[in-house]
Design an enzyme around this catalytic site. Sequence first.
Site, PDB file in Angstrom:
ATOM      1  CD  GLU A  97     -13.534  41.042  -6.029  1.00  0.00           C
ATOM      2  OE1 GLU A  97     -13.548  40.419  -4.957  1.00  0.00           O
ATOM      3  OE2 GLU A  97     -12.733  40.790  -6.952  1.00  0.00           O
ATOM      4  N   GLY A 173      -8.550  39.151 -11.553  1.00  0.00           N
ATOM      5  CA  GLY A 173      -9.216  37.924 -11.981  1.00  0.00           C
ATOM      6  C   GLY A 173      -9.387  37.806 -13.488  1.00  0.00           C
ATOM      7  CB  SER A 212      -3.738  38.708 -13.235  1.00  0.00           C
ATOM      8  OG  SER A 212      -5.148  38.763 -13.452  1.00  0.00           O
TER       9      SER A 212
HETATM   10  P1  13P Z   1      -6.497  38.011  -8.722  1.00  0.00           P
HETATM   11  O1  13P Z   1      -5.100  37.737  -8.195  1.00  0.00           O
HETATM   12  O2  13P Z   1      -7.360  36.780  -8.766  1.00  0.00           O
HETATM   13  O3  13P Z   1      -6.471  38.789  -9.983  1.00  0.00           O
HETATM   14  O4  13P Z   1      -7.207  38.963  -7.614  1.00  0.00           O
HETATM   15  C1  13P Z   1      -6.556  40.102  -7.178  1.00  0.00           C
HETATM   16  C2  13P Z   1      -7.306  40.643  -6.027  1.00  0.00           C
HETATM   17  O5  13P Z   1      -8.394  41.173  -6.163  1.00  0.00           O
HETATM   18  C3  13P Z   1      -6.706  40.493  -4.701  1.00  0.00           C
HETATM   19  O6  13P Z   1      -7.379  41.258  -3.754  1.00  0.00           O
END
Ligand code: 13P
Length: 249
Positions: A97, A173, A212
């Site tokens: 991100e 996510g 996830s």
């Molecule tokens: P999720 O577990 O919500 O998929 O996010 C993973 C993540 O980006 C952890 O840094």
Amino acid sequence: MPRTKFVAGNWKMHGSLAGNLALLSAVRAGAAGLKAQMAVCVPYPYLAQAQSVLAGSNVAWGAQDISEHIQGAYTGEVSGTMLSDFGCRYVIIGHSERRSYYGDTDAVVAAKFAASLKAGLTPILCVGETLTERDANITAQVVTRQLDAVIASSGVAALERAVVAYEPVWAIGTGKTATPAQAQEVHALIRARIAAESAHVAAGLQILYGGSVKSANAKELFGQPDIDGGLIGGASLVADDFLGICVAG
Ligand code: 13P
């Protein structure tokens, strides 16, 4: 020596003073006696709260980013020494991100990695390919490029004081987890890339999987030979879900 499993939460931009107190307290209580190494990486304003609730427990805390600079006229930035002031042990570096929304290039990531080590923090270096890159069969090239930028700037020995997290962007996510075999394949590739520089560093390096992870799939993922735990987003916001994953570690 087998590597200790490590489960780290990444809260991303979630939380509130009131809600965090219940979450951190429940994590602290539930983590007591578990054998995994554990940490939560919270938003900057909540570091003091994490420190006050988690101090003296077996759950460490950390931040989600760091400035590459030590101090100065960098409005909005937070330095490694500031993070250390709040007892942080870990800092996430190069999360996808940050790379995709905030312009963290490989060079910036390498500089932030170096800054975190300089401040005595343990960087959790994130690498991973997008869906387009996976479909184009360039996963290995992308992950290698991301690792090499850090090795070139800090040296392979610096990875002795770091953790790597493989986070396929398409699995973050989305509810789409990489299969244990898909994740293992990339983890093995990461370890082999590092072993080419230093077998000793590669053997000791914790490589986490992120994307996830849930309590239902953690055990199988963590059972792969090169998967040493997880970096957990959504499930780290619910104490029982996070602890369910820690139990698998
Ligand atoms: P999720 O577990 O919500 O998929 O996010 C993973 C993540 O980006 C952890 O840094």
